[in-house]
Write a protein that holds these residues in place. Structure first.
Motif, PDB file in Angstrom:
ATOM      1  N   ILE A 138       0.855  -1.189   0.000  1.00 24.66           N
ATOM      2  CA  ILE A 138       0.000   0.000   0.000  1.00 24.66           C
ATOM      3  C   ILE A 138       0.890   1.237   0.000  1.00 24.66           C
ATOM      4  O   ILE A 138       1.700   1.431   0.903  1.00 24.66           O
ATOM      5  CB  ILE A 138      -0.922   0.034   1.236  1.00 24.66           C
ATOM      6  CG1 ILE A 138      -1.753  -1.249   1.358  1.00 24.66           C
ATOM      7  CG2 ILE A 138      -1.784   1.288   1.238  1.00 24.66           C
ATOM      8  CD1 ILE A 138      -2.856  -1.408   0.357  1.00 24.66           C
ATOM      9  N   ARG A 139       0.734   2.069  -1.015  1.00 24.92           N
ATOM     10  CA  ARG A 139       1.514   3.306  -1.091  1.00 24.92           C
ATOM     11  C   ARG A 139       0.831   4.385  -0.252  1.00 24.92           C
ATOM     12  O   ARG A 139      -0.384   4.544  -0.313  1.00 24.92           O
ATOM     13  CB  ARG A 139       1.622   3.763  -2.546  1.00 24.92           C
ATOM     14  CG  ARG A 139       2.376   5.082  -2.696  1.00 24.92           C
ATOM     15  CD  ARG A 139       2.612   5.515  -4.110  1.00 24.92           C
ATOM     16  NE  ARG A 139       1.480   5.267  -4.987  1.00 24.92           N
ATOM     17  CZ  ARG A 139       1.551   5.264  -6.304  1.00 24.92           C
ATOM     18  NH1 ARG A 139       2.690   5.485  -6.917  1.00 24.92           N
ATOM     19  NH2 ARG A 139       0.488   5.044  -7.034  1.00 24.92           N
ATOM     20  N   HIS A 140       1.629   5.133   0.490  1.00 27.27           N
ATOM     21  CA  HIS A 140       1.125   6.257   1.280  1.00 27.27           C
ATOM     22  C   HIS A 140       1.449   7.547   0.538  1.00 27.27           C
ATOM     23  O   HIS A 140       2.613   7.811   0.241  1.00 27.27           O
ATOM     24  CB  HIS A 140       1.766   6.279   2.663  1.00 27.27           C
ATOM     25  CG  HIS A 140       1.496   5.035   3.444  1.00 27.27           C
ATOM     26  ND1 HIS A 140       2.150   4.735   4.608  1.00 27.27           N
ATOM     27  CD2 HIS A 140       0.651   3.988   3.232  1.00 27.27           C
ATOM     28  CE1 HIS A 140       1.719   3.579   5.077  1.00 27.27           C
ATOM     29  NE2 HIS A 140       0.809   3.110   4.255  1.00 27.27           N
ATOM     30  N   VAL A 141       0.430   8.344   0.262  1.00 26.01           N
ATOM     31  CA  VAL A 141       0.593   9.572  -0.503  1.00 26.01           C
ATOM     32  C   VAL A 141       0.197  10.747   0.396  1.00 26.01           C
ATOM     33  O   VAL A 141      -0.989  10.975   0.634  1.00 26.01           O
ATOM     34  CB  VAL A 141      -0.262   9.566  -1.785  1.00 26.01           C
ATOM     35  CG1 VAL A 141      -0.030  10.830  -2.598  1.00 26.01           C
ATOM     36  CG2 VAL A 141       0.013   8.311  -2.615  1.00 26.01           C
ATOM     37  N   PRO A 142       1.191  11.497   0.899  1.00 27.45           N
ATOM     38  CA  PRO A 142       0.859  12.636   1.763  1.00 27.45           C
ATOM     39  C   PRO A 142       0.210  13.781   0.976  1.00 27.45           C
ATOM     40  O   PRO A 142       0.475  13.958  -0.214  1.00 27.45           O
ATOM     41  CB  PRO A 142       2.211  13.061   2.341  1.00 27.45           C
ATOM     42  CG  PRO A 142       3.246  12.425   1.498  1.00 27.45           C
ATOM     43  CD  PRO A 142       2.615  11.281   0.761  1.00 27.45           C
ATOM     44  N   ASP A 143      -0.653  14.496   1.678  1.00 20.63           N
ATOM     45  CA  ASP A 143      -1.301  15.699   1.137  1.00 20.63           C
ATOM     46  C   ASP A 143      -2.122  15.436  -0.121  1.00 20.63           C
ATOM     47  O   ASP A 143      -2.184  16.268  -1.024  1.00 20.63           O
ATOM     48  CB  ASP A 143      -0.264  16.803   0.886  1.00 20.63           C
ATOM     49  CG  ASP A 143       0.433  17.222   2.169  1.00 20.63           C
ATOM     50  OD1 ASP A 143      -0.255  17.321   3.204  1.00 20.63           O
ATOM     51  OD2 ASP A 143       1.662  17.427   2.141  1.00 20.63           O
ATOM     52  N   LEU A 198      -3.433  11.952   4.509  1.00 16.72           N
ATOM     53  CA  LEU A 198      -2.532  10.886   4.070  1.00 16.72           C
ATOM     54  C   LEU A 198      -3.397   9.847   3.360  1.00 16.72           C
ATOM     55  O   LEU A 198      -4.254   9.211   3.969  1.00 16.72           O
ATOM     56  CB  LEU A 198      -1.801  10.255   5.253  1.00 16.72           C
ATOM     57  CG  LEU A 198      -0.863   9.095   4.919  1.00 16.72           C
ATOM     58  CD1 LEU A 198       0.225   9.527   3.942  1.00 16.72           C
ATOM     59  CD2 LEU A 198      -0.240   8.536   6.200  1.00 16.72           C
ATOM     60  N   PHE A 199      -3.176   9.694   2.050  1.00 19.68           N
ATOM     61  CA  PHE A 199      -3.975   8.812   1.206  1.00 19.68           C
ATOM     62  C   PHE A 199      -3.338   7.427   1.174  1.00 19.68           C
ATOM     63  O   PHE A 199      -2.139   7.296   0.925  1.00 19.68           O
ATOM     64  CB  PHE A 199      -4.050   9.397  -0.209  1.00 19.68           C
ATOM     65  CG  PHE A 199      -4.944   8.642  -1.145  1.00 19.68           C
ATOM     66  CD1 PHE A 199      -6.318   8.810  -1.104  1.00 19.68           C
ATOM     67  CD2 PHE A 199      -4.411   7.765  -2.084  1.00 19.68           C
ATOM     68  CE1 PHE A 199      -7.148   8.128  -1.981  1.00 19.68           C
ATOM     69  CE2 PHE A 199      -5.232   7.076  -2.957  1.00 19.68           C
ATOM     70  CZ  PHE A 199      -6.600   7.260  -2.906  1.00 19.68           C
ATOM     71  N   TYR A 200      -4.149   6.388   1.404  1.00 16.07           N
ATOM     72  CA  TYR A 200      -3.680   5.010   1.332  1.00 16.07           C
ATOM     73  C   TYR A 200      -4.099   4.462  -0.030  1.00 16.07           C
ATOM     74  O   TYR A 200      -5.265   4.184  -0.273  1.00 16.07           O
ATOM     75  CB  TYR A 200      -4.276   4.190   2.475  1.00 16.07           C
ATOM     76  CG  TYR A 200      -3.740   4.638   3.806  1.00 16.07           C
ATOM     77  CD1 TYR A 200      -2.596   4.057   4.336  1.00 16.07           C
ATOM     78  CD2 TYR A 200      -4.334   5.672   4.514  1.00 16.07           C
ATOM     79  CE1 TYR A 200      -2.075   4.477   5.550  1.00 16.07           C
ATOM     80  CE2 TYR A 200      -3.828   6.098   5.727  1.00 16.07           C
ATOM     81  CZ  TYR A 200      -2.694   5.499   6.234  1.00 16.07           C
ATOM     82  OH  TYR A 200      -2.186   5.930   7.433  1.00 16.07           O
ATOM     83  N   ASP A 201      -3.129   4.312  -0.918  1.00 18.54           N
ATOM     84  CA  ASP A 201      -3.347   3.975  -2.316  1.00 18.54           C
ATOM     85  C   ASP A 201      -3.292   2.465  -2.524  1.00 18.54           C
ATOM     86  O   ASP A 201      -2.216   1.861  -2.505  1.00 18.54           O
ATOM     87  CB  ASP A 201      -2.280   4.676  -3.156  1.00 18.54           C
ATOM     88  CG  ASP A 201      -2.448   4.479  -4.646  1.00 18.54           C
ATOM     89  OD1 ASP A 201      -3.480   3.907  -5.068  1.00 18.54           O
ATOM     90  OD2 ASP A 201      -1.543   4.897  -5.388  1.00 18.54           O
ATOM     91  N   ARG A 252      -1.721  -3.821  -8.484  1.00 16.89           N
ATOM     92  CA  ARG A 252      -0.799  -4.047  -9.610  1.00 16.89           C
ATOM     93  C   ARG A 252       0.087  -5.270  -9.409  1.00 16.89           C
ATOM     94  O   ARG A 252       0.641  -5.786 -10.368  1.00 16.89           O
ATOM     95  CB  ARG A 252       0.095  -2.821  -9.813  1.00 16.89           C
ATOM     96  CG  ARG A 252      -0.614  -1.685 -10.468  1.00 16.89           C
ATOM     97  CD  ARG A 252       0.348  -0.645 -10.991  1.00 16.89           C
ATOM     98  NE  ARG A 252       1.201  -0.060  -9.979  1.00 16.89           N
ATOM     99  CZ  ARG A 252       1.050   1.167  -9.488  1.00 16.89           C
ATOM    100  NH1 ARG A 252       0.071   1.930  -9.905  1.00 16.89           N
ATOM    101  NH2 ARG A 252       1.879   1.627  -8.588  1.00 16.89           N
ATOM    102  N   ASN A 253       0.211  -5.723  -8.182  1.00 16.99           N
ATOM    103  CA  ASN A 253       1.039  -6.893  -7.907  1.00 16.99           C
ATOM    104  C   ASN A 253       0.123  -8.119  -7.898  1.00 16.99           C
ATOM    105  O   ASN A 253      -0.674  -8.283  -6.973  1.00 16.99           O
ATOM    106  CB  ASN A 253       1.743  -6.738  -6.558  1.00 16.99           C
ATOM    107  CG  ASN A 253       2.657  -7.882  -6.265  1.00 16.99           C
ATOM    108  OD1 ASN A 253       2.211  -9.024  -6.161  1.00 16.99           O
ATOM    109  ND2 ASN A 253       3.933  -7.600  -6.115  1.00 16.99           N
ATOM    110  N   PRO A 254       0.206  -8.997  -8.898  1.00 15.56           N
ATOM    111  CA  PRO A 254      -0.754 -10.095  -8.997  1.00 15.56           C
ATOM    112  C   PRO A 254      -0.748 -11.030  -7.790  1.00 15.56           C
ATOM    113  O   PRO A 254      -1.807 -11.497  -7.377  1.00 15.56           O
ATOM    114  CB  PRO A 254      -0.359 -10.827 -10.277  1.00 15.56           C
ATOM    115  CG  PRO A 254       0.975 -10.318 -10.668  1.00 15.56           C
ATOM    116  CD  PRO A 254       1.186  -9.006  -9.984  1.00 15.56           C
TER     117      PRO A 254
END
Length: 177
Positions: free
Chosen positions: A13-18, A25-28, A34-36
């Motif tokens: 899970i990528r964390h995207v601030p702002d 903090l967005f949890y992408d 994308r990872n099968p």
């Protein structure tokens, strides 16, 4: 413990601030999808959580709820229905308007989507403050559903959203934020 149980899905899970605005903090989950191998593992874990509820239908909340509910409905052999924003569904609809922190929103379901008493589990990607998930449960009950649970991929526990949801909630990944 199997090798799959040892894999921490949080690392995918990528964390995207702002994003989408400063201070958030967005949890992408797109990086997990994308990872099968990670995606298959996540779907398997969600299936193990939801299957005991014996749903007739999964109700996917627009739009990221569609991403988890569709493959899960296929795995579980149950139906799928969409909870959409106002004006997005053809035919007669049932709507529910609810308050947000700044304003309000409306969810709709097709009037013929649920047979009275059908067992339904609500699916969304994220549980934060709980407003959308609580509104989804209310809308489904208005349409005659027996809402037996809700399932989300990510829960931000510090925001207390599960306390607003009038149904059992299962979560794949939790963050205290």
């Amino acid at each position: 413990m199997t090798a799959h149980e040892e894999i921490d899905l949080k690392r995918f899970i990528r964390h995207v601030p702002d994003f989408p605005k400063p201070g958030i903090l967005f949890y992408d989950i797109s990086t997990l999808m994308r990872n099968p191998d990670a995606w298959q593992l996540a779907m398997g874990r969600l299936a193990r959580q939801v299957a005991p509820l014996k749903p007739d239908l999964l109700a996917a909340v627009e739009s990221r709820g569609f991403l988890t509910a569709a493959p899960l409905a296929d795995r579980l052999g149950c139906g799928l229905l969409m909870l959409r924003k106002c004006g997005k569904l053809p035919g007669e609809t049932i709507s529910h308007t609810y308050d947000l922190e700044y304003g309000s929103d409306t969810l709709e379901i097709q009037a013929d989507a649920i047979q009275p008493g059908q067992r339904v589990v609500v699916m969304d990607d994220l549980l934060a403050t709980g407003g959308t998930l609580a509104a989804s449960v209310a809308l489904l009950r208005k349409a005659g559903a027996n809402v037996v649970g809700a399932s989300v991929m990510v829960e931000l526990t510090s925001l207390g959203g599960r306390n607003k949801v009038d149904a059992p909630v299962s979560t794949l990944l939790t963050y205290k934020e």
